[in-house]
Design a protein around this motif. Structure first.
Motif, mmCIF file in Angstrom:
data_model
loop_
_atom_site.group_PDB
_atom_site.id
_atom_site.type_symbol
_atom_site.label_atom_id
_atom_site.label_comp_id
_atom_site.label_asym_id
_atom_site.label_seq_id
_atom_site.Cartn_x
_atom_site.Cartn_y
_atom_site.Cartn_z
ATOM 1 N N ALA A 47 -10.272 55.597 -9.547
ATOM 2 C CA ALA A 47 -11.337 55.882 -10.508
ATOM 3 C C ALA A 47 -10.849 56.579 -11.767
ATOM 4 O O ALA A 47 -11.241 56.234 -12.868
ATOM 5 C CB ALA A 47 -12.414 56.712 -9.844
ATOM 6 N N VAL A 48 -9.978 57.538 -11.616
ATOM 7 C CA VAL A 48 -9.556 58.343 -12.758
ATOM 8 C C VAL A 48 -8.865 57.475 -13.801
ATOM 9 O O VAL A 48 -9.173 57.540 -14.973
ATOM 10 C CB VAL A 48 -8.634 59.473 -12.285
ATOM 11 C CG1 VAL A 48 -8.118 60.264 -13.466
ATOM 12 C CG2 VAL A 48 -9.416 60.371 -11.354
ATOM 13 N N ARG A 49 -7.948 56.655 -13.347
ATOM 14 C CA ARG A 49 -7.231 55.793 -14.286
ATOM 15 C C ARG A 49 -8.207 54.867 -15.013
ATOM 16 O O ARG A 49 -8.192 54.762 -16.217
ATOM 17 C CB ARG A 49 -6.184 54.950 -13.550
ATOM 18 C CG ARG A 49 -5.132 55.783 -12.876
ATOM 19 C CD ARG A 49 -3.885 55.925 -13.738
ATOM 20 N NE ARG A 49 -3.045 56.982 -13.201
ATOM 21 C CZ ARG A 49 -2.546 57.952 -13.915
ATOM 22 N NH1 ARG A 49 -2.767 58.025 -15.206
ATOM 23 N NH2 ARG A 49 -1.794 58.867 -13.368
ATOM 24 N N ASP A 92 -11.312 55.172 -15.510
ATOM 25 C CA ASP A 92 -12.261 55.868 -16.371
ATOM 26 C C ASP A 92 -11.573 56.564 -17.557
ATOM 27 O O ASP A 92 -12.222 57.243 -18.344
ATOM 28 C CB ASP A 92 -13.060 56.912 -15.564
ATOM 29 C CG ASP A 92 -14.037 56.228 -14.633
ATOM 30 O OD1 ASP A 92 -14.043 54.989 -14.633
ATOM 31 O OD2 ASP A 92 -14.771 56.918 -13.922
#
Lengths: 74, 504
Positions: A63-65, A67
């Motif tokens: 998710a972090v990448r 987003d």
């Protein structure tokens, strides 16, 4: 004021993994129930539905990448 | 509880710790917030999926216990992650997650948070192992209660009938219940209840002294399943509706299926009575070997104790004459398909044995209603006829359903994902199904790209027009496709609707 807000948020977020974990559990238990509570049937289901079973965890990891939030990381 | 309290204390201490920069905390909170958004989006999707599921999650006592075990596991997991990072701040041992995270690499924290969610499928499995002794104890207690209840003198004269088979069990159970209700007060296991605990529940909760007949449907996916149910139901009359390649994935071989189904006979007392179809080769072999009192029934063979004559099948149902030891009985039913006539014949054989008159049997057969999702015609206001055979997933039943469809006038459309749980035979059976479909059907809507490959092969072998094959991803897309192409006068067969746990 900022410290107060952070304190409240920290308190809430401290226990979020607990809440999220318990909210995510019924999804898998539903499949377990559909497989008649039989361990053999459930493991067969797991083997065949890796995406359904582990998707959310993997999604979480990625998710972090996706987003673009890398900025928050060291 | 210690962890819980410690978490609160820890958070407060963390924020009063001058060594930790406020920026670090803000960063961590931001990361947490992102995870939370991602997770809640997933949770919302899960809740929606569960709401729209064909078979919804039922929060039974067992499920609640499983959730509790999962929570225990989570605490252990949580503590085990935190434990190595324990540190002493101003004399207080602190287990706060934020404290640990702020001392971690942020990427590690990210992995750490994700791991909780990723491990749920394993934790459910582990929770089941942990709960196993308790569950076995509870199940054992309920089974003993059911056993004791059936031994009470109130149920001394209760007629117990066991029905098993690879397919046709549920339909036969409802047919038998309807016919026998002409003379007796009958209790049958509801819906498709056919497991050990399903039977136990019905005996414990629904069986009353006023019931004269108890019909137990016995299903099996593993070798000892039928013997387990017979151990407490102890049927005096047993019927095997059919033996075929069902659940081959768990049974491994047809021999195991035969042995499992034969348990319903082998566990009976010497004075038990057996009813078997002569048209099924495996059942015929069992019949020939059997030394107890036995009765056969058949659609084709006049050697059977009960057989059918003058069969007329059409889109409104079936008419036939059942030839029995008490004479010929004119039967008229709304049920579609030859296999249902075979099921009715088996039930008539039992009814004759239980001394119902020809008039009672005739009246009973007339009252039989289609079983939901088993070749059930649904009313449709848009001028199309819908045949719902969603609960059918065996080769014989699927072939019969196509034959029934062939009796209708109008353009014929089939929506199906094919058959499942047929082990090594699955592709072959689906190919044969496709080939048979080609001879009857005009349009095929197949659900699941990969799953439908053998059906497409079969359709092509049957020289089916490829322009009339539509492969869609799921049932929702299938119904959308149907809405697009259907027109007044079409006959639509929904053949086998897979449970929610089946995905491509």
């Amino acid at each position: 004021m900022l410290k107060f807000v952070i304190t409240v948020f920290s308190m809430v977020l401290e226990y979020l993994p607990w809440i999220i974990y318990m909210l995510c559990t019924p999804r898998i238990i539903h499949f377990f129930q559909m497989e008649g509570y039989k361990t053999a049937d459930y493991t067969r289901w797991l083997g065949r539905n890796l995406k359904t079973a582990f998707g959310p965890g993997i999604k979480q990891l990625l998710a972090v990448r996706s987003d673009g939030l890398d900025v928050y990381f060291d | 509880m210690c962890i819980l309290i410690n978490g609160f204390v820890g958070t407060k201490l963390l924020l009063s710790n001058p060594q930790i920069e406020i920026l670090t905390v803000v960063e961590m909170l931001a990361v947490f917030a992102v995870y939370t958004i991602v997770n809640f989006a997933q949770i919302r999707k899960d809740i929606n999926d569960r709401k729209n599921a064909k078979k919804k999650l039922v929060y039974t006592a067992r499920v609640k216990r499983l959730i509790a075990w999962n929570f225990v596991l989570f605490i252990l997991l949580y503590a085990s992650f935190i434990a190595p990072s324990l540190y002493n701040y101003e004399g207080v041992t602190n287990l706060a997650l934020l404290n640990v995270l702020t001392n971690m690499n942020a990427i590690m924290a990210h992995v750490y948070y994700s791991i909780f969610i990723a491990l749920i499928p394993f934790n459910v499995l582990l929770a089941n192992y942990l709960a196993w002794p308790t569950e076995m104890g509870i199940n054992d207690r309920f089974i003993k209660q059911a056993k004791r209840k059936l031994k009470k003198k109130d149920y001394k004269n209760l007629i117990r009938i066991g029905i098993t088979g690879s397919y046709g069990k549920t339909s036969t159970k409802f047919i038998l219940k309807t016919i026998l209700s002409e003379k007796y007060n009958v209790l049958a296991t509801p819906e498709s209840y056919n497991t050990t605990m399903g039977n136990v529940r019905v005996i414990r909760e629904q069986l009353k002294p006023e019931h004269e007949v108890f019909i137990s449907e016995m299903g099996a996916r593993y070798r000892r399943d039928i013997a387990e149910i017979c151990d407490f139901v102890r049927p005096q009359y047993s019927m095997i509706t059919s033996i075929g390649p069902q659940h081959l994935e768990t049974f491994k071989s047809i021999d195991n299926i035969i042995k499992t189904k034969a348990d319903i006979i082998n566990t009976m007392e010497a004075d038990g009575v057996v009813f078997l179809p002569k048209d099924n080769e495996h059942c015929k072999k069992l019949y020939n070997k059997e030394t107890r009192e036995k009765y056969s029934y058949s659609l084709k063979s006049k050697d059977a104790d009960v057989y059918a004559e003058n069969i007329v099948l059409d889109e409104n149902g079936s008419n036939f004459v059942a030839v029995t030891s008490i004479g010929k009985i004119n039967c008229s039913t709304k049920l579609l398909g030859e296999h249902n006539i075979e099921n009715i014949l088996g039930c008539i054989a039992i009814a004759v044995k239980l001394e119902l008159s020809a008039e009672q049997i005739e009246a009973g057969v007339k009252k039989i209603e289609p079983v939901p999702h088993r070749l059930q015609i649904l009313n449709n206001n848009n001028g199309t006829i819908v045949i719902d055979d969603a609960f059918n997933s065996n080769p014989v039943g699927a072939k019969m359903a196509i034959d029934v469809l062939g009796k209708f006038k109008g353009r014929k459309i089939v929506i199906t994902p094919g058959m499942v749980e047929l082990g090594k035979e699955e592709k072959n059976e689906n190919r044969k199904f496709g080939k048979h479909m080609a001879s009857v059907v005009d349009i095929a809507i197949l659900v699941g790209q990969k799953r439908s490959e053998p059906i497409v092969e079969g359709l092509k072998q049957g020289k089916f027009d490829e322009m009339n094959i539509f492969v869609v991803q799921d049932l929702k897309s299938a119904t959308a496709k149907l809405a697009e192409i259907s027109r007044v006068g079409d006959v639509i067969l929904f053949e086998n609707d897979l449970p929610d746990s089946y995905n491509e």
